[in-house]
Design a protein around this motif. Structure first.
Motif, PDB file in Angstrom:
ATOM      1  N   LYS A  54     -32.721   3.114  48.743  1.00 26.64           N
ATOM      2  CA  LYS A  54     -31.576   2.499  48.029  1.00 26.64           C
ATOM      3  C   LYS A  54     -32.017   0.890  47.995  1.00 26.64           C
ATOM      4  N   LYS A  55     -31.935   0.269  46.802  1.00 26.34           N
ATOM      5  CA  LYS A  55     -31.887  -0.928  46.634  1.00 26.34           C
ATOM      6  C   LYS A  55     -31.032  -1.893  45.767  1.00 26.34           C
ATOM      7  N   MET A  56     -30.789  -2.790  45.896  1.00 23.74           N
ATOM      8  CA  MET A  56     -29.600  -3.673  45.135  1.00 23.74           C
ATOM      9  C   MET A  56     -29.985  -5.025  45.384  1.00 23.74           C
ATOM     10  N   ASN A  57     -30.324  -5.933  44.398  1.00 21.59           N
ATOM     11  CA  ASN A  57     -30.592  -7.284  44.491  1.00 21.59           C
ATOM     12  C   ASN A  57     -29.326  -8.054  44.876  1.00 21.59           C
ATOM     13  N   SER A  58     -28.994  -8.482  46.002  1.00 17.44           N
ATOM     14  CA  SER A  58     -27.760  -9.359  46.323  1.00 17.44           C
ATOM     15  C   SER A  58     -27.894 -10.881  45.859  1.00 17.44           C
ATOM     16  N   ASP A  59     -29.011 -11.274  45.363  1.00 19.92           N
ATOM     17  CA  ASP A  59     -29.439 -12.676  44.997  1.00 19.92           C
ATOM     18  C   ASP A  59     -29.075 -13.090  43.748  1.00 19.92           C
ATOM     19  N   MET A  60     -28.735 -12.092  42.934  1.00 17.23           N
ATOM     20  CA  MET A  60     -28.606 -12.247  41.576  1.00 17.23           C
ATOM     21  C   MET A  60     -27.285 -13.342  41.067  1.00 17.23           C
ATOM     22  N   PRO A  61     -27.542 -13.977  39.998  1.00 20.08           N
ATOM     23  CA  PRO A  61     -26.783 -15.105  39.546  1.00 20.08           C
ATOM     24  C   PRO A  61     -25.274 -14.315  39.153  1.00 20.08           C
ATOM     25  N   GLU A  62     -24.262 -14.770  39.433  1.00 18.45           N
ATOM     26  CA  GLU A  62     -23.038 -14.265  39.226  1.00 18.45           C
ATOM     27  C   GLU A  62     -22.817 -13.623  37.707  1.00 18.45           C
ATOM     28  N   GLU A  63     -23.214 -14.359  36.749  1.00 18.23           N
ATOM     29  CA  GLU A  63     -22.966 -13.594  35.482  1.00 18.23           C
ATOM     30  C   GLU A  63     -23.859 -12.496  35.269  1.00 18.23           C
ATOM     31  N   ARG A  64     -24.903 -12.253  35.764  1.00 11.95           N
ATOM     32  CA  ARG A  64     -25.923 -11.364  35.631  1.00 11.95           C
ATOM     33  C   ARG A  64     -25.326 -10.103  36.394  1.00 11.95           C
ATOM     34  N   MET A  65     -24.805 -10.448  37.659  1.00 12.09           N
ATOM     35  CA  MET A  65     -24.277  -9.212  38.406  1.00 12.09           C
ATOM     36  C   MET A  65     -23.049  -8.801  37.780  1.00 12.09           C
ATOM     37  N   LYS A  66     -22.271  -9.468  37.272  1.00 11.42           N
ATOM     38  CA  LYS A  66     -21.101  -9.038  36.517  1.00 11.42           C
ATOM     39  C   LYS A  66     -21.820  -7.988  35.345  1.00 11.42           C
ATOM     40  N   LEU A  67     -22.701  -8.434  34.730  1.00  9.65           N
ATOM     41  CA  LEU A  67     -23.269  -7.742  33.318  1.00  9.65           C
ATOM     42  C   LEU A  67     -23.637  -6.318  34.070  1.00  9.65           C
ATOM     43  N   LEU A  68     -24.661  -6.431  35.141  1.00  8.94           N
ATOM     44  CA  LEU A  68     -25.125  -5.238  35.503  1.00  8.94           C
ATOM     45  C   LEU A  68     -24.131  -4.259  36.172  1.00  8.94           C
ATOM     46  N   LYS A  69     -22.996  -4.684  36.614  1.00  8.64           N
ATOM     47  CA  LYS A  69     -21.965  -3.948  37.176  1.00  8.64           C
ATOM     48  C   LYS A  69     -21.253  -3.208  35.693  1.00  8.64           C
ATOM     49  N   PHE A  70     -20.946  -4.103  34.771  1.00 10.05           N
ATOM     50  CA  PHE A  70     -20.514  -3.475  33.601  1.00 10.05           C
ATOM     51  C   PHE A  70     -21.161  -2.355  33.223  1.00 10.05           C
ATOM     52  N   ILE A  71     -22.519  -2.594  32.920  1.00  7.22           N
ATOM     53  CA  ILE A  71     -23.663  -1.604  32.579  1.00  7.22           C
ATOM     54  C   ILE A  71     -23.360  -0.193  33.328  1.00  7.22           C
ATOM     55  N   ILE A  72     -23.395  -0.531  34.555  1.00  8.17           N
ATOM     56  CA  ILE A  72     -23.467   0.920  35.451  1.00  8.17           C
ATOM     57  C   ILE A  72     -22.227   1.596  35.339  1.00  8.17           C
ATOM     58  N   PHE A  73     -20.997   0.961  35.432  1.00  7.03           N
ATOM     59  CA  PHE A  73     -19.664   1.701  35.481  1.00  7.03           C
ATOM     60  C   PHE A  73     -19.179   1.876  34.238  1.00  7.03           C
ATOM     61  N   ASN A  74     -19.635   1.582  33.024  1.00  6.38           N
ATOM     62  CA  ASN A  74     -18.868   1.726  31.871  1.00  6.38           C
ATOM     63  C   ASN A  74     -19.858   2.866  31.019  1.00  6.38           C
ATOM     64  N   GLN A  75     -19.297   3.774  30.360  1.00 12.36           N
ATOM     65  CA  GLN A  75     -19.771   4.927  29.400  1.00 12.36           C
ATOM     66  C   GLN A  75     -20.233   4.163  28.299  1.00 12.36           C
ATOM     67  N   ASN A  76     -21.482   4.338  27.685  1.00 16.89           N
ATOM     68  CA  ASN A  76     -21.700   3.784  26.210  1.00 16.89           C
ATOM     69  C   ASN A  76     -21.104   4.565  25.163  1.00 16.89           C
ATOM     70  N   ASP A  77     -20.822   3.590  24.155  1.00 18.69           N
ATOM     71  CA  ASP A  77     -20.268   4.318  22.853  1.00 18.69           C
ATOM     72  C   ASP A  77     -21.301   5.142  22.144  1.00 18.69           C
ATOM     73  N   ALA A  78     -22.566   4.533  21.997  1.00 19.85           N
ATOM     74  CA  ALA A  78     -23.627   5.138  21.094  1.00 19.85           C
ATOM     75  C   ALA A  78     -24.045   6.431  21.633  1.00 19.85           C
ATOM     76  N   ARG A  79     -24.151   7.510  20.670  1.00 20.42           N
ATOM     77  CA  ARG A  79     -24.752   8.952  20.919  1.00 20.42           C
ATOM     78  C   ARG A  79     -25.826   9.253  20.133  1.00 20.42           C
ATOM     79  N   ALA A  80     -26.830   9.706  20.546  1.00 17.33           N
ATOM     80  CA  ALA A  80     -28.106   9.964  20.026  1.00 17.33           C
ATOM     81  C   ALA A  80     -27.778  10.914  18.447  1.00 17.33           C
TER      82      ALA A  80
END
Length: 285
Positions: A233-259
């Protein structure tokens, strides 16, 4: 009068822009592709010089007039995809590029935005995402003909450190996650610019693969033989705050697009298995 169509690709050494340049260069149409690079002498820019109908020009979206003045004749199409986290710069550059395109009567404008993951009409709290909403709104109320693309996360992210380790350890099991290859984004841009009337006024969400994390893991193991659950298990804890917010948004939200919806426009988009098999054949895995 020349029948050559001129296309300007901003960010030509980036993933999306570079792919668009490559796909356009494969066209048999009478075109000139102006690949915009801040540093035409860079290795990535120089790699584009061998492509058919491609001209490297110096510049960026911060000074669009300088760029468009280097085009020999009418500009028939522009591709613009802001990257990074400077939201105010993105908004400024996007609006001034749109204004200049209107002034110069550019034939078609393709803007690569993002998938809003259920937050199209809600504030994400992430300035880089909110900036894309503002650029979209400005473009749709301009006098330009346009197409907006909303790609999900890139399948090429599997090559980034820590990305595939996140699938078994951090991706929520009940949330469908989506991916699109940057090659397919570039191919879609090429098709739009070459046949703009088919895509005028369209907002197209781009996904090539949608599945629960369990299916991503199974597909990875099917192609590579590796069980990702056994990775550390790896997680970069040294990310800038804005990038970490974006990463969490991507991980914990489901995309609208469907193939399945993307394939109504672009039936050739790759799913995860096809993408991984292609990468394996090129010794990228």
């Amino acid at each position: 009068m020349s029948s050559t169509r001129n296309f300007v690709i901003f960010g030509a050494t980036g993933k999306q822009g570079g792919s668009a340049v490559q796909w356009l260069s494969k066209s048999n149409a009478d075109i000139s592709v102006y690949a915009v690079s801040r540093d035409p002498s860079s290795s990535k820019a120089q790699q584009l010089t061998s492509l058919s109908n491609v001209k490297i020009i110096q510049g960026d979206s911060a000074q669009p007039e300088q760029v468009l003045n280097q085009v020999n004749g009418k500009v028939h199409g522009i591709f613009f995809a802001p990257v990074g986290f400077d939201a105010q710069a993105h908004i400024k550059e996007g609006k001034q590029l749109i204004d200049l395109a209107v002034q110069k009567q550019v034939g078609h404008f393709v803007f690569s935005s993002t998938d809003f993951s259920g937050y199209r009409d809600k504030d994400t709290g992430i300035s880089a995402i909110e900036a894309k909403k503002e650029i979209e709104a400005y473009l749709t109320t301009s006098k330009l003909t346009y197409t907006i693309l909303r790609p999900v996360g890139f399948l090429e992210n599997v090559f980034m450190p820590g990305y595939v380790e996140a699938i078994p350890h951090f991706w929520p099991a009940p949330i469908i996650k989506s991916g699109i290859s940057t090659s397919d984004i570039g191919r879609s841009v090429s098709e739009i610019l070459l046949e703009p009337s088919k895509f005028d006024g369209k907002i197209i969400e781009l996904s090539g693969y949608d599945a629960l994390p369990e299916e991503w893991l199974k597909t990875w193991e099917k192609v590579t033989g590796e069980d990702l659950r056994k990775r550390e298990k790896k997680m970069n804890s040294d990310m800038p705050e804005e990038r970490m917010k974006l990463l969490k948004f991507i991980i914990f939200n489901q995309n609208d697009a469907r193939a399945e919806n993307t394939k109504a426009y672009f039936p050739w988009v790759q799913d995860l298995q096809a993408f991984l098999e292609g990468a394996k054949a090129k010794s990228l895995l």
